[in-house]
Design an enzyme around this catalytic site. Structure first.
Site, PDB file in Angstrom:
ATOM      1  N   ASP A  15       0.833  -1.196   0.000  1.00  0.00           N
ATOM      2  CA  ASP A  15       0.000   0.000   0.000  1.00  0.00           C
ATOM      3  C   ASP A  15       0.872   1.252   0.000  1.00  0.00           C
ATOM      4  O   ASP A  15       1.877   1.327   0.699  1.00  0.00           O
ATOM      5  CB  ASP A  15      -0.886  -0.019   1.253  1.00  0.00           C
ATOM      6  CG  ASP A  15      -1.880   1.112   1.299  1.00  0.00           C
ATOM      7  OD1 ASP A  15      -2.722   1.193   0.392  1.00  0.00           O
ATOM      8  OD2 ASP A  15      -1.820   1.909   2.252  1.00  0.00           O
ATOM      9  N   GLU A  52      14.808 -15.419  -0.413  1.00  0.00           N
ATOM     10  CA  GLU A  52      15.209 -16.469   0.517  1.00  0.00           C
ATOM     11  C   GLU A  52      14.176 -17.590   0.608  1.00  0.00           C
ATOM     12  O   GLU A  52      14.480 -18.668   1.115  1.00  0.00           O
ATOM     13  CB  GLU A  52      15.419 -15.867   1.913  1.00  0.00           C
ATOM     14  CG  GLU A  52      16.556 -14.860   1.994  1.00  0.00           C
ATOM     15  CD  GLU A  52      16.588 -14.162   3.343  1.00  0.00           C
ATOM     16  OE1 GLU A  52      15.860 -14.614   4.261  1.00  0.00           O
ATOM     17  OE2 GLU A  52      17.323 -13.170   3.479  1.00  0.00           O
TER      18      GLU A  52
END
Length: 526
Positions: A204, A260
């Site tokens: 956002d 990751e």
């Protein structure tokens, strides 16, 4: 395709993502407000619709002044929507159905009820607690002339005389991203939800984290007060509060964190930038996966305007090697069936624009209810919920947030087990627009969306990324993508189609011609 196929193209590059406005999608407990269990119960519907993923608006603990975009705790679920067990069940069910789940992240500001802001108010001026936000001294009035997106000034004064910045509601204080504690907090939040299995984040106000360090006055246009009160209409040349270069260092770090985890985790920016080139900076190879392309949403009903957006977007994306995104509606703007004129004409145009959008390379986002042809609702002032409306006294975003109809002939139309109106009342005439009423009905908007999404998978996904826009009369847009040709008639009279086999159209052809406000796909030679 398996969810974690290491040899596959990243799933998000050409995904269709369905936006779920959590309060208005499905209510499981009869309180008139949608919730996570309600979403879980309707996931088979999304699978059958043909989407690849869902994006869920904020469901975190919040006082709900901005319906969840004022977050008090980023690592839990508001009891209004369920609990962490309900979130885990939603994720597991979605993955079992082959659907990805993207959650909303709100890093520009917190709720004024977040523990950090409460601590800042208690600690006072000059404290480490206040340094997490943008507090300033200014004895003679607000520290600068910035306006809130929701109307009025962007500064509020606290009891000890300092002012804090809130580019949105007064209950949404902006964080100071130059403070390393802020970055550390959100890295922990990312990992919390990635560890629980989310597939991505919608960020956002992704362009708003950093402000110019001096917080200088904005150079205002010749007329007006420097803000329009609308996230769609905000197009100012001087924007010291938006799109600062430091924000990209944040997203480079987030890129590393996402990498990751297995399964091609992604992030998409809600970045209201002024140019396609600025939008493209958010999706450089070491930053975010996607950035919403609001140029398509902002374009008027015009073949020329649509052509300009397509050309500008693809040209800007090419140097950074990013996939484009396309979107026509969301929870912050009037539904496109109404923006395009409303009624049968507006719906015809909405279907035609959607079919055109789905043919383009990249990914697309669908806002809940658009597959039903829902129009913007004229919500009565006594039912207004949008904080922008409550601040300005003007109609805001409630009209696109009315809970969607699932079944039955009267409110709440199967939205939940209750018998009364939901949190925003539904119109009396929505019975014909419900999922139940449109299911299996030839020509319905729901069945059109299902057919269009099937056609996209069959014909558009393998058509390549090279796009050519034909020179046509100003009211006709012709897009050629490999063997796929798309024609959109924005004019007032039928037009002949090029040679080729018609694969799908948004409305009936007339003697082989494409009627006004209609689009068609054709299979042609390369």
């Amino acid at each position: 395709m398996a969810l974690n196929d290491p040899n596959a193209t990243p799933w998000w590059r050409d995904a269709i993502t369905y936006q779920v406005y959590v309060r208005s999608f499905a209510d499981s407990d009869g309180d008139g407000v949608g919730d996570l269990a309600g979403i879980t119960s309707r996931l088979p519907y999304l699978r059958d619709l043909g989407v690849d993923a869902l994006w869920i608006t904020p469901f975190y603990p919040s006082p709900q002044h901005d319906h969840g975009y004022d977050v008090a705790d980023y690592c839990d679920v508001d009891p209004l929507f369920g609990d962490l067990a309900a979130a885990d069940e939603l994720l597991a069910t979605a993955h079992d159905l082959g659907l990805r789940v993207v959650v909303d992240l709100v890093p520009n500001h917190t709720s004024s009820e977040h523990p950090w802001f409460r601590a800042a108010l208690a600690a006072g001026p000059g404290s480490a607690e206040r340094a997490r936000y943008l507090f300033r001294e200014s004895p003679d009035g607000p520290p600068n002339n910035w306006g809130s997106v929701f109307g009025g000034p962007a500064w509020t004064r606290v009891e000890d005389g300092q002012w804090y910045l809130h580019l949105f509601d007064t209950t949404q204080p902006d964080l100071d991203w130059r403070n390393p504690e802020v970055a550390a907090l959100f890295e922990d939040v990312l990992r919390f939800w990635l560890d629980r299995g989310v597939d991505g984040f919608r960020i956002d106000v992704a362009h708003g984290l950093f402000k110019e360090s001096g917080l200088r006055d904005q150079v205002l246009p010749a007329s007006g007060d420097g803000h329009t009160g609308s996230m769609v209409e905000r197009r100012l040349n001087d924007e010291p509060m938006w799109d600062q270069p430091e924000v990209h260092d944040v997203y480079r770090r987030w890129h590393q964190i996402l990498a990751e985890y297995d399964g091609d985790r992604m992030a998409v920016a809600e970045a209201w930038t002024q140019t396609p080139e600025s939008m493209a900076r958010f999706v450089r190879p070491d930053e975010l996966s996607q950035s919403f392309n609001f140029g398509w949403l902002l374009a008027e009903w015009s073949a020329t305007a649509f052509a300009d957006v397509i050309h500008g977007t693809l040209t800007a994306m090419a140097p950074v090697g990013a996939a484009a995104t396309w979107v026509l509606s969301n929870h912050d703007v009037a539904r496109h069936a109404s923006r395009y004129g409303g009624g049968e004409r507006g719906l015809a145009r909405a279907r035609a624009a959607t079919l055109t959008m789905l043919a383009l390379p990249g990914s697309a986002y669908i806002y809940q209810g658009e597959e039903l042809g829902l129009p913007e609702v004229d919500v009565a002032p006594e039912h207004w919920q949008d904080p922008a409306s409550l601040r300005t006294g003007q109609k805001g975003r409630d009209g696109c947030r009315v809970p969607i109809p699932w079944s039955g002939t009267s409110a709440p139309y199967g939205f939940g087990p209750g018998t009364g109106q939901p949190w925003i009342p539904q119109p009396d005439e929505w019975a014909a627009l419900s999922v139940e009423a449109q299911q299996g009905r030839a020509g319905s908007t729901l069945e059109f969306y299902r057919e269009a999404l099937r056609a996209r998978r069959r014909y558009a996904l393998g058509a390549g990324d090279d796009v050519r826009l034909d020179d046509e009369p100003r009211d006709v847009l012709t897009v050629r993508r490999g063997p796929l040709t798309v024609v959109l008639n924005c004019g007032a009279t039928p037009v002949p189609l090029p040679d080729g086999d018609v694969l799908i159209s948004s409305g009936r052809l007339e003697d082989g011609k494409l009627p006004a406000d209609t689009a068609a796909w054709l299979q042609t030679g390369r």
